[in-house]
Write a protein that holds these residues in place. Structure first.
Motif, PDB file in Angstrom:
ATOM      1  N   SER A  12      -5.202   1.962 -11.801  1.00 48.67           N
ATOM      2  CA  SER A  12      -6.174   3.047 -11.923  1.00 48.67           C
ATOM      3  C   SER A  12      -7.493   2.540 -12.495  1.00 48.67           C
ATOM      4  O   SER A  12      -7.578   1.419 -13.003  1.00 48.67           O
ATOM      5  CB  SER A  12      -5.610   4.148 -12.824  1.00 48.67           C
ATOM      6  OG  SER A  12      -5.368   3.625 -14.116  1.00 48.67           O
TER       7      SER A  12
ATOM      8  N   GLN B  73      -3.717  -2.632  -5.201  1.00 48.94           N
ATOM      9  CA  GLN B  73      -3.269  -1.474  -4.423  1.00 48.94           C
ATOM     10  C   GLN B  73      -1.809  -1.108  -4.709  1.00 48.94           C
ATOM     11  O   GLN B  73      -1.320  -0.085  -4.268  1.00 48.94           O
ATOM     12  CB  GLN B  73      -3.466  -1.724  -2.930  1.00 48.94           C
ATOM     13  CG  GLN B  73      -2.614  -2.843  -2.376  1.00 48.94           C
ATOM     14  CD  GLN B  73      -3.128  -3.379  -1.045  1.00 48.94           C
ATOM     15  OE1 GLN B  73      -4.168  -2.981  -0.554  1.00 48.94           O
ATOM     16  NE2 GLN B  73      -2.372  -4.282  -0.461  1.00 48.94           N
ATOM     17  N   GLY B  74      -1.102  -1.936  -5.440  1.00 45.63           N
ATOM     18  CA  GLY B  74       0.285  -1.701  -5.795  1.00 45.63           C
ATOM     19  C   GLY B  74       1.153  -2.860  -5.333  1.00 45.63           C
ATOM     20  O   GLY B  74       0.700  -3.709  -4.558  1.00 45.63           O
TER      21      GLY B  74
ATOM     22  N   THR C  59       0.824  -1.212   0.000  1.00 48.69           N
ATOM     23  CA  THR C  59       0.000   0.000   0.000  1.00 48.69           C
ATOM     24  C   THR C  59       0.854   1.256   0.000  1.00 48.69           C
ATOM     25  O   THR C  59       0.432   2.293  -0.495  1.00 48.69           O
ATOM     26  CB  THR C  59      -0.937   0.041   1.227  1.00 48.69           C
ATOM     27  OG1 THR C  59      -0.151  -0.079   2.410  1.00 48.69           O
ATOM     28  CG2 THR C  59      -1.960  -1.066   1.168  1.00 48.69           C
ATOM     29  N   ASP C  60       2.079   1.182   0.546  1.00 47.04           N
ATOM     30  CA  ASP C  60       2.932   2.364   0.646  1.00 47.04           C
ATOM     31  C   ASP C  60       4.139   2.320  -0.296  1.00 47.04           C
ATOM     32  O   ASP C  60       4.962   3.228  -0.298  1.00 47.04           O
ATOM     33  CB  ASP C  60       3.400   2.564   2.086  1.00 47.04           C
ATOM     34  CG  ASP C  60       4.248   1.406   2.606  1.00 47.04           C
ATOM     35  OD1 ASP C  60       4.573   0.478   1.824  1.00 47.04           O
ATOM     36  OD2 ASP C  60       4.576   1.422   3.805  1.00 47.04           O
ATOM     37  N   LEU C  61       4.258   1.278  -1.091  1.00 45.25           N
ATOM     38  CA  LEU C  61       5.340   1.075  -2.052  1.00 45.25           C
ATOM     39  C   LEU C  61       6.721   1.036  -1.395  1.00 45.25           C
ATOM     40  O   LEU C  61       7.735   1.318  -2.016  1.00 45.25           O
ATOM     41  CB  LEU C  61       5.291   2.128  -3.162  1.00 45.25           C
ATOM     42  CG  LEU C  61       3.960   2.194  -3.928  1.00 45.25           C
ATOM     43  CD1 LEU C  61       4.014   3.247  -5.007  1.00 45.25           C
ATOM     44  CD2 LEU C  61       3.585   0.840  -4.501  1.00 45.25           C
TER      45      LEU C  61
ATOM     46  N   HIS D   1       5.400  -0.603  -8.228  1.00 46.78           N
ATOM     47  CA  HIS D   1       4.288  -0.356  -9.140  1.00 46.78           C
ATOM     48  C   HIS D   1       3.142   0.185  -8.312  1.00 46.78           C
ATOM     49  O   HIS D   1       2.661  -0.471  -7.388  1.00 46.78           O
ATOM     50  CB  HIS D   1       3.865  -1.644  -9.854  1.00 46.78           C
ATOM     51  CG  HIS D   1       2.957  -1.381 -11.008  1.00 46.78           C
ATOM     52  ND1 HIS D   1       1.641  -0.994 -10.857  1.00 46.78           N
ATOM     53  CD2 HIS D   1       3.187  -1.413 -12.335  1.00 46.78           C
ATOM     54  CE1 HIS D   1       1.098  -0.823 -12.043  1.00 46.78           C
ATOM     55  NE2 HIS D   1       2.021  -1.074 -12.966  1.00 46.78           N
ATOM     56  N   SER D   2       2.710   1.395  -8.640  1.00 47.83           N
ATOM     57  CA  SER D   2       1.635   2.021  -7.874  1.00 47.83           C
ATOM     58  C   SER D   2       0.301   1.344  -8.150  1.00 47.83           C
ATOM     59  O   SER D   2       0.185   0.486  -9.028  1.00 47.83           O
ATOM     60  CB  SER D   2       1.568   3.515  -8.194  1.00 47.83           C
ATOM     61  OG  SER D   2       1.381   3.700  -9.576  1.00 47.83           O
ATOM     62  N   ALA D   3      -0.709   1.770  -7.420  1.00 52.44           N
ATOM     63  CA  ALA D   3      -2.052   1.180  -7.529  1.00 52.44           C
ATOM     64  C   ALA D   3      -2.577   1.254  -8.959  1.00 52.44           C
ATOM     65  O   ALA D   3      -2.275   2.190  -9.704  1.00 52.44           O
ATOM     66  CB  ALA D   3      -3.004   1.905  -6.586  1.00 52.44           C
TER      67      ALA D   3
END
Length: 128
Positions: free
Chosen positions: A57, A29-30, A16-18, A53-55
């Motif tokens: 979209s 969520q990433g 969630t926070d990478l 890798h971010s969440a």
């Protein structure tokens, strides 16, 4: 391939926070990939972050099967294991299912991760 190149275990986990691994939520969520020095499936001070890798979209979902619901790890030989050492075996337990949230004509993907680390992607027509 990174685990083989580094000659060390590499873990990919949802995040969630990478920066750290998450136990709850879904892969949408990433996620992060890191050299996992102590092979515990969690980021520690000795580990090296390789990729983030971010969440996803647009409300797309990405859900892991039972053996890779939180993380998957690759040994220096390329062999893969999932949560708690469960063998990823290329069947439903070791799949990620990607479903876009869009018009009905959008098709999802099933990503199978075999014991040898080989990844196979196929069309998934069962997305909602």
């Amino acid at each position: 391939s990174e685990a083989i190149k580094q000659n060390r275990a590499v873990t990919v986990c949802k995040s969630t926070d990478l920066a750290t691994c998450a136990v709850g939520g879904s892969w949408a969520q990433g996620w992060i990939a890191f050299v996992d020095v102590n092979k515990d499936g969690a980021v520690s001070a000795a580990d090296t972050l390789l990729r983030v890798h971010s969440a996803l979209s647009g409300g797309s979902s990405l859900v892991g099967g039972a053996t890779i619901s939180n993380w998957i790890q690759y040994a220096p030989t390329g062999i893969s294991t999932g949560n708690g050492g469960a063998t990823a075996n290329g069947v439903a337990a070791s799949q990620l299912v990607l479903c876009p949230i869009a018009p009905a004509n959008f098709i999802g993907r099933t990503i199978e991760i075999g014991f040898t680390g080989r990844v196979k992607s196929t069309t998934n027509t069962t997305c909602p």
